[in-house]
Design an enzyme around this catalytic site. Sequence first.
Site, PDB file in Angstrom:
ATOM      1  N   ASP A 185       0.844  -1.198   0.000  1.00 58.03           N
ATOM      2  CA  ASP A 185       0.000   0.000   0.000  1.00 58.03           C
ATOM      3  C   ASP A 185       0.880   1.249   0.000  1.00 58.03           C
ATOM      4  O   ASP A 185       1.554   1.543   0.989  1.00 58.03           O
ATOM      5  CB  ASP A 185      -0.898  -0.007   1.245  1.00 58.03           C
ATOM      6  CG  ASP A 185      -1.862   1.167   1.256  1.00 58.03           C
ATOM      7  OD1 ASP A 185      -2.942   1.042   0.657  1.00 58.03           O
ATOM      8  OD2 ASP A 185      -1.527   2.218   1.839  1.00 58.03           O
ATOM      9  N   TYR A 206       3.220   9.745  -0.573  1.00 56.56           N
ATOM     10  CA  TYR A 206       4.292   9.140   0.233  1.00 56.56           C
ATOM     11  C   TYR A 206       5.666   9.356  -0.400  1.00 56.56           C
ATOM     12  O   TYR A 206       6.692   9.181   0.269  1.00 56.56           O
ATOM     13  CB  TYR A 206       4.076   7.637   0.456  1.00 56.56           C
ATOM     14  CG  TYR A 206       2.775   7.255   1.149  1.00 56.56           C
ATOM     15  CD1 TYR A 206       1.961   8.214   1.745  1.00 56.56           C
ATOM     16  CD2 TYR A 206       2.374   5.925   1.216  1.00 56.56           C
ATOM     17  CE1 TYR A 206       0.764   7.854   2.363  1.00 56.56           C
ATOM     18  CE2 TYR A 206       1.183   5.563   1.841  1.00 56.56           C
ATOM     19  CZ  TYR A 206       0.391   6.523   2.402  1.00 56.56           C
ATOM     20  OH  TYR A 206      -0.799   6.162   3.015  1.00 56.56           O
ATOM     21  N   LYS A 260      -2.534   5.943  -4.332  1.00 46.71           N
ATOM     22  CA  LYS A 260      -3.640   6.872  -4.019  1.00 46.71           C
ATOM     23  C   LYS A 260      -3.351   8.235  -4.614  1.00 46.71           C
ATOM     24  O   LYS A 260      -2.190   8.673  -4.660  1.00 46.71           O
ATOM     25  CB  LYS A 260      -3.801   7.008  -2.496  1.00 46.71           C
ATOM     26  CG  LYS A 260      -3.706   5.709  -1.726  1.00 46.71           C
ATOM     27  CD  LYS A 260      -3.970   5.884  -0.244  1.00 46.71           C
ATOM     28  CE  LYS A 260      -3.577   4.646   0.527  1.00 46.71           C
ATOM     29  NZ  LYS A 260      -2.136   4.569   0.854  1.00 46.71           N
ATOM     30  N   HIS A 293      -7.386   9.670  -2.184  1.00 50.64           N
ATOM     31  CA  HIS A 293      -6.751   9.567  -0.865  1.00 50.64           C
ATOM     32  C   HIS A 293      -7.584  10.238   0.243  1.00 50.64           C
ATOM     33  O   HIS A 293      -7.751   9.667   1.327  1.00 50.64           O
ATOM     34  CB  HIS A 293      -5.359  10.194  -0.945  1.00 50.64           C
ATOM     35  CG  HIS A 293      -4.396   9.708   0.083  1.00 50.64           C
ATOM     36  ND1 HIS A 293      -3.041   9.666  -0.130  1.00 50.64           N
ATOM     37  CD2 HIS A 293      -4.575   9.238   1.348  1.00 50.64           C
ATOM     38  CE1 HIS A 293      -2.438   9.199   0.951  1.00 50.64           C
ATOM     39  NE2 HIS A 293      -3.343   8.932   1.862  1.00 50.64           N
TER      40      HIS A 293
HETATM   41  P1  NAD Z   1       0.551   1.391  11.938  1.00 42.90           P
HETATM   42  O1  NAD Z   1      -0.624   1.200  12.822  1.00 42.90           O
HETATM   43  O2  NAD Z   1       0.832   0.401  10.884  1.00 42.90           O
HETATM   44  O3  NAD Z   1       1.810   1.562  12.898  1.00 42.90           O
HETATM   45  C1  NAD Z   1       3.125   1.592  12.393  1.00 42.90           C
HETATM   46  C2  NAD Z   1       4.111   1.855  13.545  1.00 42.90           C
HETATM   47  O4  NAD Z   1       3.906   0.899  14.572  1.00 42.90           O
HETATM   48  C3  NAD Z   1       5.555   1.692  13.096  1.00 42.90           C
HETATM   49  O5  NAD Z   1       6.072   2.912  12.662  1.00 42.90           O
HETATM   50  C4  NAD Z   1       6.253   1.198  14.359  1.00 42.90           C
HETATM   51  O6  NAD Z   1       6.600   2.303  15.141  1.00 42.90           O
HETATM   52  C5  NAD Z   1       5.161   0.454  15.092  1.00 42.90           C
HETATM   53  N1  NAD Z   1       5.214  -1.020  14.910  1.00 42.90           N
HETATM   54  C6  NAD Z   1       5.150  -1.738  13.755  1.00 42.90           C
HETATM   55  N2  NAD Z   1       5.144  -3.059  14.005  1.00 42.90           N
HETATM   56  C7  NAD Z   1       5.215  -3.184  15.359  1.00 42.90           C
HETATM   57  C8  NAD Z   1       5.233  -4.292  16.229  1.00 42.90           C
HETATM   58  N3  NAD Z   1       5.173  -5.547  15.763  1.00 42.90           N
HETATM   59  N4  NAD Z   1       5.309  -4.066  17.567  1.00 42.90           N
HETATM   60  C9  NAD Z   1       5.360  -2.800  18.052  1.00 42.90           C
HETATM   61  N5  NAD Z   1       5.320  -1.696  17.279  1.00 42.90           N
HETATM   62  C10 NAD Z   1       5.258  -1.901  15.935  1.00 42.90           C
HETATM   63  O7  NAD Z   1       0.409   2.870  11.327  1.00 42.90           O
HETATM   64  P2  NAD Z   1       0.574   3.553   9.901  1.00 42.90           P
HETATM   65  O8  NAD Z   1       1.919   3.399   9.360  1.00 42.90           O
HETATM   66  O9  NAD Z   1       0.030   4.935  10.084  1.00 42.90           O
HETATM   67  O10 NAD Z   1      -0.490   2.778   8.997  1.00 42.90           O
HETATM   68  C11 NAD Z   1      -0.158   1.650   8.181  1.00 42.90           C
HETATM   69  C12 NAD Z   1      -0.359   1.971   6.728  1.00 42.90           C
HETATM   70  O11 NAD Z   1      -1.665   2.486   6.474  1.00 42.90           O
HETATM   71  C13 NAD Z   1       0.560   3.068   6.191  1.00 42.90           C
HETATM   72  O12 NAD Z   1       1.884   2.650   5.988  1.00 42.90           O
HETATM   73  C14 NAD Z   1      -0.166   3.447   4.920  1.00 42.90           C
HETATM   74  O13 NAD Z   1       0.081   2.483   3.914  1.00 42.90           O
HETATM   75  C15 NAD Z   1      -1.626   3.384   5.385  1.00 42.90           C
HETATM   76  N6  NAD Z   1      -2.136   4.708   5.795  1.00 42.90           N
HETATM   77  C16 NAD Z   1      -3.098   5.283   5.010  1.00 42.90           C
HETATM   78  C17 NAD Z   1      -3.618   6.516   5.359  1.00 42.90           C
HETATM   79  C18 NAD Z   1      -4.681   7.119   4.501  1.00 42.90           C
HETATM   80  O14 NAD Z   1      -5.005   8.307   4.671  1.00 42.90           O
HETATM   81  N7  NAD Z   1      -5.250   6.392   3.581  1.00 42.90           N
HETATM   82  C19 NAD Z   1      -3.166   7.188   6.500  1.00 42.90           C
HETATM   83  C20 NAD Z   1      -2.190   6.575   7.287  1.00 42.90           C
HETATM   84  C21 NAD Z   1      -1.699   5.329   6.937  1.00 42.90           C
END
Ligand code: NAD
Length: 290
Positions: A61, A66, A91, A124
Amino acid sequence: MGDAGSGRPVHMSFDPTHVPAVRLNDGADVPQFGFGVFQIPTEQTVTAVRTALDAGYRHIDTAQMYGNEAEVGQAIAESGVAREEIFVTTKLDNGCHAYDAAIGALDESLRKLGFDYVDLFLIHWPRPQEGRYVETWTALEKLKADGKARSIGVSNFTVEHLERLAERTGTVPAVNQIELHPQFPQAVLRAYHAEHGIATEAWSPIGQGGDLLQDGRLRALADGHGRSPAQVVLRWHIQLGNIVFPKSVTPERIRENIDVFDFELSADDMAVVDGLDTGTRKGPDPNRFG
Ligand code: NAD
């Protein structure tokens, strides 16, 4: 994957065939578990995506905003995994809400990715103050008809925005990608999606790794299963039917996160995770952002 030295079982060599597919309303299948690359710096993206592909992920994704589509494409090209085995989402940039701008923006994404199609293209953010998401959606319909986006959907749309699309256009979005985690479980939107055949994609599925994962109730549940708190939250999503793509640049966590297909949460366990709801977002309000 257990914590090394903690005495928990360590699950090795995850098998990608264990990831179920979710069938979208246009007939396409999306792996329910993927890898998100938001906030992964360009210089780390190739390695992170390669690590994810090696660990069995087959769904990536990304987004124009990004800034790492070229690196995602490079990682896939270098991986040895066939393009058609990997489901790739991008997106639309928030600055491209208009028919021609949206068409041109996907062409630019395809150039950066090195692909002739993406599996899923999303608006997005709705940007209701700008008021052009209906026009923009008609561009996505054209991109789907031309085969440049195999499926089309939206992100951060509320019920109001989805209803407006339904009134003015002929295509129901295949997915709505929204902020969704135990602290913000989005019951109303999930019910609307279920009623209208829209798949739910959960962004920030583990709450961005913050206070959620420290909660004592979640930690106790995780200990009981010999799993990490992140794995329990990700399993909760899978059992609800949400599509998830947690982000990490740490190889152990990339492998740990997807390793959630050989244990199950009971109804009581699910209720414990449901009980973590605080009604609070981590990210912006879709009616105001952008
Ligand atoms: P997430 O909930 O995936 O959290 C990621 C963070 O959690 C990492 O940076 C790390 O610090 C921690 N982490 C990862 N694995 C872990 C583990 N096993 N144990 C402990 N901590 C851990 O948050 P995100 O990155 O905001 O969301 C995931 C994906 O969603 C993004 O990469 C993106 O692709 C998507 N996203 C989309 C939008 C949108 O507006 N459409 C917005 C935000 C994110």
